[in-house]
Motif scaffolding. Structure first.
Motif, PDB file in Angstrom:
ATOM      1  N   TYR A   1       0.870  -1.183   0.000  1.00  0.00           N
ATOM      2  CA  TYR A   1       0.000   0.000   0.000  1.00  0.00           C
ATOM      3  C   TYR A   1       0.903   1.228   0.000  1.00  0.00           C
ATOM      4  O   TYR A   1       1.817   1.332   0.811  1.00  0.00           O
TER       5      TYR A   1
ATOM      6  N   ARG B   1       2.621   0.400   3.608  1.00  0.00           N
ATOM      7  CA  ARG B   1       2.113  -0.745   4.376  1.00  0.00           C
ATOM      8  C   ARG B   1       2.292  -2.002   3.525  1.00  0.00           C
ATOM      9  O   ARG B   1       2.046  -1.970   2.310  1.00  0.00           O
TER      10      ARG B   1
ATOM     11  N   SER C   1       1.554  -6.307   3.314  1.00  0.00           N
ATOM     12  CA  SER C   1       0.807  -7.440   3.874  1.00  0.00           C
ATOM     13  C   SER C   1       0.878  -8.593   2.868  1.00  0.00           C
ATOM     14  O   SER C   1       1.346  -8.421   1.735  1.00  0.00           O
TER      15      SER C   1
HETATM   16  O1  LIG Z   1      -3.865  -5.980   3.432  1.00  0.00           O
HETATM   17  C1  LIG Z   1      -4.732  -6.311   4.231  1.00  0.00           C
HETATM   18  O2  LIG Z   1      -4.624  -6.174   5.456  1.00  0.00           O
HETATM   19  C2  LIG Z   1      -6.042  -6.888   3.717  1.00  0.00           C
HETATM   20  C3  LIG Z   1      -5.977  -7.433   2.322  1.00  0.00           C
HETATM   21  C4  LIG Z   1      -7.276  -7.967   1.869  1.00  0.00           C
HETATM   22  O3  LIG Z   1      -8.298  -7.821   2.483  1.00  0.00           O
HETATM   23  C5  LIG Z   1      -7.331  -8.748   0.618  1.00  0.00           C
HETATM   24  O4  LIG Z   1      -6.341  -8.757  -0.138  1.00  0.00           O
HETATM   25  O5  LIG Z   1      -8.378  -9.358   0.347  1.00  0.00           O
END
Ligand SMILES: O=C(O)CCC(=O)C(=O)O
Ligand SMILES: [Fe+2]
Length: 332
Positions: free
Chosen positions: A173, A260, A262
């Motif tokens: 992000y 960010r 993830s």
């Molecule tokens: O990055 C996140 O915390 C959530 C990602 C998400 O909800 C998704 O990729 O479906």
């Protein structure tokens, strides 16, 4: 949040914690069932993945997204939905977003060699990178506990994951301030599509859930990261299998002006898996609310709807009657 009558419920954290070091499967299944009914989200601890490996994964994800654009474009996602996805390519909430999600990503799928009998199906094919197979152990463990929580045989979902539509998706992000009132989101409100998702996030926060998607105004609650824990959430297919008993909860990401990182692991069943109400979840007084559909049909529909560069050659049958917004989808 939730009933609060079990020892794993932590009102400070909000969501339940499923501790996989607990050898008592019945107790774990009970906790899981409550979390699935109340929240559709939970934390998973002592899951068997080394914390250092998770930290290293986040470092490597950053290294990949830091590469110059021309390098990333060399592995732009292909028609099988594998590879690099561009910043703002996806719009997960077609009602409230003014621009695409302020994130870029990378899809690693289940690796299906060109000469495999399944290779001709949409969304199947070799990975761009890496080529080795994906580990299914954790997804499988959670799925078998979900089966137990539904009073099904623990291997109930197993045969549906022989060539799964599972995907690992690192995400970056951008360091932008989300502005919900202006329709700018890190990730727009959505529910996940498959059986379940296992999520690793860095420590910046920003993930939020809305447990009642029909409430006006919607109430959004933070899901703060817990170091070493993974987040598990349920997908649409499980909501449909359980006739709405287990929830595919709406969630979104708001960014706070810092980068960010993830990684989501979507544990989604084989393309041809039929998703229809479990006999134990419907009755004369509680008839099936959702029409049967296959896993592949649902995934193709959702990718077409939310990803503007999704390859149209992967068009499914019945594409013409697609719902046109995520809120419509949520009512399906
Ligand atoms: O990055 C996140 O915390 C959530 C990602 C998400 O909800 C998704 O990729 O479906
Ligand atoms: Fe999601």
């Amino acid at each position: 949040m939730g009933g609060g009558d079990d020892s794993t419920f932590d009102p400070k954290q909000g969501l339940r914690i499923l501790d996989f070091s607990n050898p008592n499967k019945v107790e774990l299944a009970k906790t899981l069932r409550k979390a699935c009914i109340d929240d559709g989200f939970l934390y998973l601890t002592n899951h068997g993945i080394d914390e250092k490996l998770l930290d290293d994964a986040l470092v490597d994800i950053k290294r990949f997204f830091d590469l110059p654009m021309e390098e990333k474009m060399k592995c732009l996602h292909d028609k099988n939905h594998r590879g690099y996805t561009l910043f703002a390519e996806e719009i997960l909430d077609l009602v409230n977003q003014k621009e695409g999600d302020t994130k870029e990503g990378y899809y690693v799928g289940w690796d299906v060699p060109e000469d495999h009998p399944m290779a001709s199906k949409p969304l199947h094919g070799p990975n761009q990178w890496p080529s080795e197979g994906m580990d299914r152990k954790l997804g499988h463990r959670v799925a078998s506990l979900i089966a137990l929580a539904l009073e099904l045989r623990p291997d109930f979902f197993e045969k549906m994951f022989t060539t799964p539509m599972a995907a690992m998706r690192p995400l970056h992000y951008e360091a932008i301030h989300s502005k919900p009132e202006e329709g700018i989101f890190g990730s727009g409100a959505h529910s996940d599509y498959g059986l379940l998702t296992i999520l690793l996030t860095d420590e910046t926060g920003g993930l939020q859930i809305c447990k009642d998607k029909f409430a006006k105004p919607q109430v959004w609650e933070d899901v703060p990261p817990i170091k070493g824990a993974l987040i598990v959430n349920l997908g649409d297919m499980l909501e449909r299998w359980t006739n709405g008993l287990f929830r595919s909860t709406l969630h979104r990401v708001l960014t706070k002006g810092v980068d960010r990182y993830s990684m989501a692991y979507f544990y989604d069943p084989n393309f041809d898996t039929m998703v229809e109400c479990l006999p134990t979840c419907c009755s004369a007084s509680n008839p099936a609310r959702y029409a049967p559909m296959t896993s592949g049909e649902h995934l193709l529909k959702m990718y077409h709807k939310t990803d503007k560069s999704f390859d149209v050659t992967a068009k499914p049958h019945g594409f013409d009657d697609l719902p046109t917004s995520n809120s419509q989808k949520n009512e399906l």
